[in-house]
Write a protein that holds these residues in place. Structure first.
Motif, PDB file in Angstrom:
ATOM      1  N   ARG A  40     129.865 -45.128  41.890  1.00  0.00           N
ATOM      2  CA  ARG A  40     128.624 -44.646  42.758  1.00  0.00           C
ATOM      3  C   ARG A  40     127.437 -44.154  41.637  1.00  0.00           C
ATOM      4  O   ARG A  40     126.351 -44.650  42.222  1.00  0.00           O
ATOM      5  CB  ARG A  40     129.177 -43.541  43.301  1.00  0.00           C
ATOM      6  N   LYS A  41     127.540 -43.588  40.645  1.00  0.00           N
ATOM      7  CA  LYS A  41     126.423 -43.290  39.809  1.00  0.00           C
ATOM      8  C   LYS A  41     125.649 -44.637  39.517  1.00  0.00           C
ATOM      9  O   LYS A  41     124.414 -44.474  39.673  1.00  0.00           O
ATOM     10  CB  LYS A  41     127.041 -42.502  38.711  1.00  0.00           C
ATOM     11  N   ARG A  43     125.367 -47.334  40.940  1.00  0.00           N
ATOM     12  CA  ARG A  43     124.801 -47.953  42.039  1.00  0.00           C
ATOM     13  C   ARG A  43     123.390 -47.366  42.386  1.00  0.00           C
ATOM     14  O   ARG A  43     122.434 -47.623  42.700  1.00  0.00           O
ATOM     15  CB  ARG A  43     125.683 -48.072  43.405  1.00  0.00           C
TER      16      ARG A  43
END
Length: 51
Positions: A40-41, A43
Motif C-alpha cells: 500500500r505504501k 502504491r
C-alpha cells in the motif's frame, strides 16, 4: 497539480510507515500484514510521484 491531494497522500504514506514500524517492533510481527502495508505504501508513493 492538486497539492492538497498530494499532502493527503503524504500523510497516508507517513501513517502506513508508522503502522509498519509499530508492527515490526512487536515481539512477533505479522509478516503478512507488514507486506500488505508495504505494498500500500509503495502504491501511494507511486501516486505521489505521478503528481
Amino acid at each position: 497539480m492538486e497539492t492538497s491531494h498530494v499532502s493527503a497522500l503524504q500523510l497516508k504514506h507517513a501513517g502506513i510507515e508508522r503502522q509498519i514500524h509499530e508492527e515490526m517492533s512487536r515481539p512477533m510481527p505479522d509478516e503478512v500484514l507488514v507486506q500488505a502495508l508495504k505494498k500500500r505504501k509503495l502504491r501511494i508513493k507511486e501516486e505521489i510521484a505521478r503528481h
